[in-house]
Design an enzyme around this catalytic site. Sequence first.
Site, short mmCIF file in Angstrom:
data_model
loop_
_atom_site.label_atom_id
_atom_site.label_comp_id
_atom_site.label_asym_id
_atom_site.label_seq_id
_atom_site.Cartn_x
_atom_site.Cartn_y
_atom_site.Cartn_z
N SER A 225 0.82 -1.20 0.00
CA SER A 225 0.00 0.00 0.00
C SER A 225 0.85 1.25 0.00
O SER A 225 0.58 2.22 -0.70
CB SER A 225 -0.93 0.01 1.21
OG SER A 225 -1.99 -0.89 1.02
N ASN B 142 -5.97 -7.68 -2.80
CA ASN B 142 -5.58 -8.04 -1.44
C ASN B 142 -4.62 -7.12 -0.71
O ASN B 142 -4.52 -7.16 0.49
CB ASN B 142 -4.96 -9.44 -1.45
CG ASN B 142 -5.92 -10.49 -1.92
OD1 ASN B 142 -6.98 -10.67 -1.34
ND2 ASN B 142 -5.57 -11.17 -2.99
N TYR B 143 -3.86 -6.35 -1.43
CA TYR B 143 -2.78 -5.62 -0.77
C TYR B 143 -2.86 -4.10 -0.79
O TYR B 143 -2.25 -3.45 0.04
CB TYR B 143 -1.45 -6.03 -1.40
CG TYR B 143 -1.04 -7.42 -1.02
CD1 TYR B 143 -0.53 -7.67 0.25
CD2 TYR B 143 -1.15 -8.47 -1.90
CE1 TYR B 143 -0.16 -8.94 0.63
CE2 TYR B 143 -0.78 -9.76 -1.55
CZ TYR B 143 -0.29 -9.98 -0.28
OH TYR B 143 0.09 -11.24 0.09
N ILE B 144 -3.52 -3.58 -1.78
CA ILE B 144 -3.55 -2.12 -1.87
C ILE B 144 -4.79 -1.59 -1.18
O ILE B 144 -5.90 -1.95 -1.54
CB ILE B 144 -3.52 -1.68 -3.34
CG1 ILE B 144 -2.20 -2.14 -3.98
CG2 ILE B 144 -3.70 -0.19 -3.45
CD1 ILE B 144 -2.14 -1.93 -5.46
#
Length: 850
Positions: free
Chosen positions: A604, A808-810
């Site tokens: 992120s 899933n990650y940002i």
Amino acid sequence: MSDSEDMPLAARKRQQADNAPTTDDDNIDSGSDSDTPLGKRRRPAVRKKVIEDDDVVQSSDSEVPLVKRVRTAERKSYKEDSDDDGDASYKSSDSDTPLAAKKAPSAKTNGTSKSSPSTSKTNGNKGTSGKKVAPKIKEESSSDSDAPLAKKASTKKDTPSKSAAKSSKSTKVKSEPIEAKLSSKKRAKDDTDSKSKVKKVKKEEEEEEEDDDENENAWWLNNTEQDDTVKWKTLSHNGVYFPPPYVPHGVKMLYDGKPVTLAPEVEEVASFFGALLYTEHAENPTFQENFFKDFSKLAKKHKTVPEIKSFAKCDFTLMYEYFQQEKEKKKLMTKEQKQALKDEKQALEEMYGTCYLDGRKEKVGNFRMEPPGLFRGRGKHPKTGCLKLRVLPEQVTLNLSKDAPIPKAPEGHKWQKIVHDDTKTWLATWKENVNDSTKYVFLAAGSSLKGQSDFKKFETARELKKCVAGIRKAYMADLKDKKMFIRQRATAMYLIDRLALRAGNEKGEDEADTVGCCSLRFEHVTLEKPNIMHLDFLGKDSIRFQKTMEVDDQVFKNIRLFKREPAQEGDELFDRLKTSELNKHLQSLMKGLTAKVFRTYNASFTFQDQLQKLTPAKGTVAEKLLAYNRANREVAVLCNHQRAVSKGHALQMDKIVDKIRALKYQKMKLKQTILTLEPKLKKKRPEFTEPESDLEDDWIGEHEVQLMAKEREKVKAKWEKENEKRKENKEKPMTEKELKEMLKEVDAREKELAKERKSGVVPGGKGATVEKCEAQLLKLDERIAATRTAMVDKEENKQTALGTSKINYIDPRISAAWCQKYDVPLEKIFTKTLRDKFKWAMTVDADWEF
DNA sequence: CCGAGGACTTAGCACCTACGTT
DNA sequence: AACGTAGGTGCTAAGTCCTCGG
């Protein structure tokens, strides 16, 4: 060191560790740490590794959070034989350089250099010496390091109160869950008699909040305090959907060239394989073997004649062809038929795809039971190809409220069990036969339950942002710790942080051999002086991680140290580090911190950082999107998210290469024209005589043929068009002769080209001047450059999957804020499902920051 | 008191479909 | 209209993390 040679290395090592005599220095605090889970037993040194005494150690000791250090002190010191090393030479050096400043790990990525304010916080722990205190320490560190107020403030809406409250409660922490459980039990009871009440409440809520479904579930608008062990107050659903029974098709397989009649059960399994014919799976020997074992066994059970004994004699092509035909048929279905199928699907979704959670309608994720088939394990999974059996209701357990109606099991069947566990989010569960693992039916990604945990995940990552500087400083210092264990831990943290590695849990023998950070083995790492590290291993899903990067000198040194010794293949690099210990340590640095949080945080953070750098404030939407995707890709590369190269890729690349060549060809022609116009320039401007790279005569010849062919087509098209016009106007059409006449021009041009090629004399078009040609040359260069970038872009993208990081990650709030700020429509970035999944994040302001 | 396994997130691939291209 | 393709979605495998239960 002695050891039983035949046991798997890792195991052997572990065993040794356990047997090894404990050494003294555990003493330090050993006595007291009895309650710290950690305290339990160290994994003694297996092979003794030595560490030189860095003087640095001492000094740093005092400033770094000690807690851990002390606590773990026991872990055996390896000071013993110190000497060894070339390490000595490295000496203290740079431990203090803030990481960030240091080299960027992988060429790309990295980012992360800012140090955030809270740096020193971790030191808060300092005072708390010793063991015993573990829990307290946690509290302390979390509360002081994360000034709840400050941070939460920025989050607005959600939960400020919640988390602040929690952290301040410190002392009670332990009892909380218990209380919660109790109360939830009570609640559950109440529920039974108050179903109607619940319903009423629901209605009220609806009215109050918004009357449409959309907002009914807008939990992020509420500040309600929640207890996260209890996941729901009421839950009702319709169970799960079972795939229809197998319908035999009667298509035979051949055995030894002869058709064999198979019982339906057997035919079904044969069909599983038949359907996969010519795929990578079906070609995989392990897959074949596993399949055949199960298949032949089943065939035998059904007394198939002749007995099926050899895979090589099995021929499934008839079945394969049958399936191909079926696919074709499906394509040819009428609209009505297709619509009917759709409706059916719709009805299923209606029935099983929704449930009620705390009275709110929510979507269920995977309500369809997994149909039987062949297990498609990835990479070198030892069980790939095994028969995955059909799951019966008798094997399925449902979870719902006590008062909720129990869904009917399919005709003639019953459920394995009904439970009412409000601390679980699953609606149904069963055990799968191949790996004996538990499977679940969960709510869909867009549900409130998933949304909340997603939100929590990103909040934890933001928490890390605040204290990451301090944590980095601490592990950098720990890189030189005397204790091997601590050094390893610090080195692992470095890798996890800088390279976004996964934690790397231990794996069983029945799984593909893949690794993460803690399970790296010697053969995965190679070093190259002065400070280059190559990593090459198979990670999750057997995706290859292969990167070369500069690392911190001390990290380099450490890894060399770890590798030294009877460094054999198969030995773990971090032989005394387990993910559980690593995570325990992380927890003590920040509440909720685990290895995976680093991935979320770095992803992120990098994204936001890149986005900010790349977005052209005044650009078009398309340009902004390009920037967005580039930032996204940066993250995907960081996390090593890959995908299979699409089958058309090579062809497409060829096309682009050809396009570039065509441009170069034009350049060549222009240069020749220039020289024809002004031969003197040959000397003055040698670049005009230089041949274009990558342009071979053969290619040129072919290219010219193609050019001419295209010309001819154009002419013909023109002629046809003209005729149509004339027809409309009722004029006399042009004759074939006239067409030929027109084509003659092309023929002439073709001859010219051939001549030009021989002589190199290219007169150019009318009015050609050196200046004009030069201008065109420049333009061509630009186009070539642009095409090249596009090509590089495409090439890199071919293996990079952007989706995973986006999903899933940002932190979606970064995207939402960006859309606002730059006036980009959200749907350009998020598909419908993503917008649904991230609805909780869509209300942020343009200036929101991760 | 440790490891097996439970619960939940993360992952790539296989479809399928909507769309642009020829 | 047929075709091909990219993007979107569904599916389920494969991780992480942590909690039980022996």
